[in-house]
Design a protein around this motif. Structure first.
Motif, PDB file in Angstrom:
ATOM      1  N   GLN A  79       0.847  -1.185   0.000  1.00 39.22           N
ATOM      2  CA  GLN A  79       0.000   0.000   0.000  1.00 39.22           C
ATOM      3  C   GLN A  79       0.886   1.240   0.000  1.00 39.22           C
ATOM      4  OE1 GLN A  79      -3.647  -0.295   2.573  1.00 39.22           O
ATOM      5  NE2 GLN A  79      -2.550  -2.039   3.481  1.00 39.22           N
ATOM      6  N   TRP A  80       0.465   2.267  -0.729  1.00 38.68           N
ATOM      7  CA  TRP A  80       1.266   3.488  -0.805  1.00 38.68           C
ATOM      8  C   TRP A  80       0.378   4.675  -1.153  1.00 38.68           C
ATOM      9  CZ3 TRP A  80       1.080  -0.159  -4.647  1.00 38.68           C
ATOM     10  CH2 TRP A  80       0.683   0.259  -5.909  1.00 38.68           C
ATOM     11  N   ASN A  81       0.941   5.829  -0.999  1.00 41.53           N
ATOM     12  CA  ASN A  81       0.267   7.075  -1.339  1.00 41.53           C
ATOM     13  C   ASN A  81       0.710   7.493  -2.739  1.00 41.53           C
ATOM     14  OD1 ASN A  81      -0.995   9.538  -1.491  1.00 41.53           O
ATOM     15  ND2 ASN A  81       0.085  10.462   0.250  1.00 41.53           N
ATOM     16  N   PRO A  82      -0.194   7.539  -3.708  1.00 41.80           N
ATOM     17  CA  PRO A  82       0.223   7.878  -5.079  1.00 41.80           C
ATOM     18  C   PRO A  82       0.912   9.236  -5.175  1.00 41.80           C
ATOM     19  CG  PRO A  82      -2.014   6.987  -5.060  1.00 41.80           C
ATOM     20  CD  PRO A  82      -1.625   7.211  -3.623  1.00 41.80           C
ATOM     21  N   GLU A  83       0.596  10.167  -4.295  1.00 39.59           N
ATOM     22  CA  GLU A  83       1.220  11.485  -4.369  1.00 39.59           C
ATOM     23  C   GLU A  83       2.718  11.422  -4.113  1.00 39.59           C
ATOM     24  OE1 GLU A  83      -0.830  13.951  -1.671  1.00 39.59           O
ATOM     25  OE2 GLU A  83      -2.738  13.939  -2.780  1.00 39.59           O
ATOM     26  N   ASP A  84       3.138  10.374  -3.390  1.00 40.45           N
ATOM     27  CA  ASP A  84       4.577  10.246  -3.114  1.00 40.45           C
ATOM     28  C   ASP A  84       5.346   9.689  -4.301  1.00 40.45           C
ATOM     29  OD1 ASP A  84       3.996  11.160  -0.596  1.00 40.45           O
ATOM     30  OD2 ASP A  84       3.857   9.154   0.289  1.00 40.45           O
ATOM     31  N   TYR A  85       4.621   9.191  -5.301  1.00 44.42           N
ATOM     32  CA  TYR A  85       5.275   8.557  -6.448  1.00 44.42           C
ATOM     33  C   TYR A  85       4.683   9.083  -7.756  1.00 44.42           C
ATOM     34  CZ  TYR A  85       6.918   5.375  -2.839  1.00 44.42           C
ATOM     35  OH  TYR A  85       7.494   4.854  -1.711  1.00 44.42           O
ATOM     36  N   GLU A  86       4.561  10.400  -7.808  1.00 42.23           N
ATOM     37  CA  GLU A  86       4.147  11.089  -9.028  1.00 42.23           C
ATOM     38  C   GLU A  86       2.818  10.562  -9.573  1.00 42.23           C
ATOM     39  OE1 GLU A  86       7.280  10.907 -11.838  1.00 42.23           O
ATOM     40  OE2 GLU A  86       8.811  11.711 -10.466  1.00 42.23           O
ATOM     41  N   GLY A  87       1.914  10.204  -8.695  1.00 38.26           N
ATOM     42  CA  GLY A  87       0.583   9.770  -9.098  1.00 38.26           C
ATOM     43  C   GLY A  87       0.466   8.322  -9.534  1.00 38.26           C
ATOM     44  N   VAL A  88       1.496   7.533  -9.389  1.00 41.03           N
ATOM     45  CA  VAL A  88       1.429   6.113  -9.766  1.00 41.03           C
ATOM     46  C   VAL A  88       0.497   5.402  -8.782  1.00 41.03           C
ATOM     47  CG1 VAL A  88       2.724   3.982 -10.047  1.00 41.03           C
ATOM     48  CG2 VAL A  88       3.742   6.166 -10.749  1.00 41.03           C
ATOM     49  N   ASP A  89      -0.601   4.844  -9.311  1.00 38.14           N
ATOM     50  CA  ASP A  89      -1.571   4.204  -8.426  1.00 38.14           C
ATOM     51  C   ASP A  89      -1.708   2.707  -8.652  1.00 38.14           C
ATOM     52  OD1 ASP A  89      -2.687   4.307 -10.897  1.00 38.14           O
ATOM     53  OD2 ASP A  89      -4.579   5.250 -10.273  1.00 38.14           O
ATOM     54  N   GLU A  90      -0.917   2.117  -9.542  1.00 32.94           N
ATOM     55  CA  GLU A  90      -0.941   0.669  -9.725  1.00 32.94           C
ATOM     56  C   GLU A  90       0.374   0.179 -10.291  1.00 32.94           C
ATOM     57  OE1 GLU A  90      -4.147  -0.205 -12.371  1.00 32.94           O
ATOM     58  OE2 GLU A  90      -2.878  -0.036 -14.160  1.00 32.94           O
ATOM     59  N   LEU A  91       0.629  -1.090 -10.053  1.00 27.99           N
ATOM     60  CA  LEU A  91       1.831  -1.744 -10.548  1.00 27.99           C
ATOM     61  C   LEU A  91       1.424  -3.037 -11.248  1.00 27.99           C
ATOM     62  CD1 LEU A  91       4.340  -1.438  -7.556  1.00 27.99           C
ATOM     63  CD2 LEU A  91       4.419  -0.195  -9.722  1.00 27.99           C
ATOM     64  N   GLN A  92       2.110  -3.361 -12.334  1.00 29.68           N
ATOM     65  CA  GLN A  92       1.946  -4.643 -13.014  1.00 29.68           C
ATOM     66  C   GLN A  92       3.142  -5.515 -12.681  1.00 29.68           C
ATOM     67  OE1 GLN A  92       1.065  -4.416 -17.149  1.00 29.68           O
ATOM     68  NE2 GLN A  92      -0.609  -2.942 -16.901  1.00 29.68           N
ATOM     69  N   LEU A  93       2.840  -6.654 -12.086  1.00 31.03           N
ATOM     70  CA  LEU A  93       3.888  -7.512 -11.549  1.00 31.03           C
ATOM     71  C   LEU A  93       3.698  -8.945 -12.022  1.00 31.03           C
ATOM     72  CD1 LEU A  93       3.712  -6.211  -7.876  1.00 31.03           C
ATOM     73  CD2 LEU A  93       5.366  -5.504  -9.612  1.00 31.03           C
ATOM     74  N   ILE A  94       4.748  -9.722 -11.873  1.00 24.04           N
ATOM     75  CA  ILE A  94       4.677 -11.166 -12.074  1.00 24.04           C
ATOM     76  C   ILE A  94       4.373 -11.817 -10.735  1.00 24.04           C
ATOM     77  CG2 ILE A  94       5.937 -13.217 -12.836  1.00 24.04           C
ATOM     78  CD1 ILE A  94       7.615 -11.429 -14.610  1.00 24.04           C
TER      79      ILE A  94
END
Length: 437
Positions: free
Chosen positions: A97-112
């Motif tokens: 879980q993270w705050n998107p504002e801390d990562y330039e608005g990134v709100d999802e990750l695609q992972l294996i």
């Protein structure tokens, strides 16, 4: 000197890891926000540990199925149900879980899936236990900033299904997929179905009224040309042990065979061969064509019974009724051949029949029903003459000539054929009612 510098760097790196479990500093501080997010969240992340901050908290896994294709294989050793589907698995990873504002608005990750914790989903009703595997090892997953993980892998399930071929080729089967966690109890991992209310994104969605939830979808489902999917039920079951519970997700598939071709190539010939057995009793006993027909009928039964045996998979639990019908029909055909040989022997006799036999036919020929049954034009007056000739009475007062005594052997053969026809017809009707599915 270089060796001393390398040893010093190793010691410094180990001290950074030991002190408070901190992660190494990013050597590329200008990396993208996605890279920084992965570095931050997967530092000290253990894919073997359930991602909860409180070990007593249960991880709920939501399930959804997109059925694409199915195939039911009837092999000699086992019956296998192959399910091709897209399976949606969703759960919450509290460590991602993270705050998107801390990562330039990134709100999802695609992972294996191999890089994160995934539930150890296993098929309990698998065919080959030696090829056990979990179905989320190589899936593509999406994680949002709230920690919700969704994996939708294309999956092929090979489930064991015990087939009942008693009513072949009009047989129906119920096969089940039992999915659950291989190493966790219900206190750690629980299952529920994904979706609430009415779905408007998929117009081909079935609803289970018992749960009020959309459990699976048949959008873009490719029907099987041999099997019709009658119904598909999804249920959530819990098996309770002494101190633990074991939840499972069960998909029940109800299949019915398309019987058009098997019925045409198996059922229709069975009826034709049975009809030939009955027709043989209406051919003259002394005719060579009758014994030829009976012989070919028995031979055809033997060949077609072998053919049906090759068409039907081996099943030790029950024998298909159509095979039992062919078996009994072949026995009747063999009996008709034996009766034909006996009838031909009786028809060639030239001796005078015994008195009791003459009395029976004299009694039958006095009535029109008896004449119809024996298919003779002998009148009651001729029958009386025949009787008087047998007992030596003078028949000169009668103007009509009686048949010779040897004719009564022919009558016996005809009577035997009529009785056997009625008996065989009754037996075949019983077999059709009991054995034809």
């Amino acid at each position: 000197m270089q060796r001393w510098c390398f040893s010093l760097l190793v010691i410094i790196r180990m001290s950074q890891v030991i002190e408070g479990g901190s992660c190494p500093v990013d050597p590329h501080p200008v990396s993208s926000a996605t890279v920084r997010l992965k570095n931050d969240k997967f530092c000290n992340y253990d894919t073997m540990m359930r991602p909860v901050t409180d070990a007593s908290r249960t991880t709920t896994v939501k399930v959804f199925m997109w059925l694409k294709h199915l195939d039911f294989q009837e092999t000699t050793n086992a019956n296998e149900l192959h399910i091709h589907a897209w399976m949606s698995w969703e759960w919450k990873d509290e460590l991602l879980q993270w705050n998107p504002e801390d990562y330039e608005g990134v709100d999802e990750l695609q992972l294996i899936s191999s890089s994160i914790w995934v539930p150890d989903i296993a098929l309990y009703s698998m065919v080959d236990m030696s090829s056990f595997t979990t179905f989320l090892l190589d899936a593509r997953c999406i994680v949002n900033n709230g920690g919700m993980v969704r994996c939708v892998p294309p999956t092929v399930y090979q489930a064991l299904c015990v087939a009942d071929l008693t009513k072949w080729p009009f047989d129906s089967h119920q096969c089940a997929l039992r999915l659950g966690s291989w190493g966790h109890t219900g206190e750690h991992i629980n299952f529920t179905f994904l979706g609430e209310g009415v779905s408007i994104k998929d117009k081909y969605t079935f609803k289970n009224p018992s749960y009020g939830r959309f459990l699976y979808s048949t959008s873009e489902y490719e029907p099987n040309r041999e099997w019709e999917l009658l119904n598909l039920n999804a249920t959530w079951r819990v098996e309770r042990g002494t101190n633990h519970t074991f939840p499972t997700v069960v998909y029940d598939f109800y299949l019915k065979r398309h019987a058009g071709v098997p019925a045409a190539v198996v059922l229709v010939p069975a009826l034709v061969l049975a009809t030939l057995t009955l027709l043989s009793f209406w051919i003259e006993a002394g005719s060579s064509s009758r014994i030829s027909l009976c012989s070919m009928n028995v031979f055809a039964h033997c060949l077609y019974l072998q053919y049906v045996g090759f068409q039907i998979p081996s099943n030790g639990d029950s024998c298909p009724k159509i095979v039992l019908f062919f078996r009994d029909s072949m026995l009747l055909a063999g009996m008709s051949l034996v009766i034909t040989v006996i009838a031909q022997s009786l028809a060639t006799l030239t001796s005078v029949p015994p008195g009791w036999l003459s009395s029976i036919f004299d009694w039958l020929l006095r009535y029109r029903a008896g004449q119809i049954m024996l298919l003779t034009g002998l009148t009651p007056k001729q029958a009386l003459v025949s009787k008087r000739e047998d007992v030596g009475e003078d028949a000169a007062t009668l103007t009509e000539e009686a048949p010779p005594p040897t004719t009564k052997w022919i009558f016996l053969v005809i009577l035997l054929d009529r009785i056997m026809f009625l008996v065989f017809l009754l037996v075949l009707l019983v077999l059709l009612t009991a054995l034809i599915p």
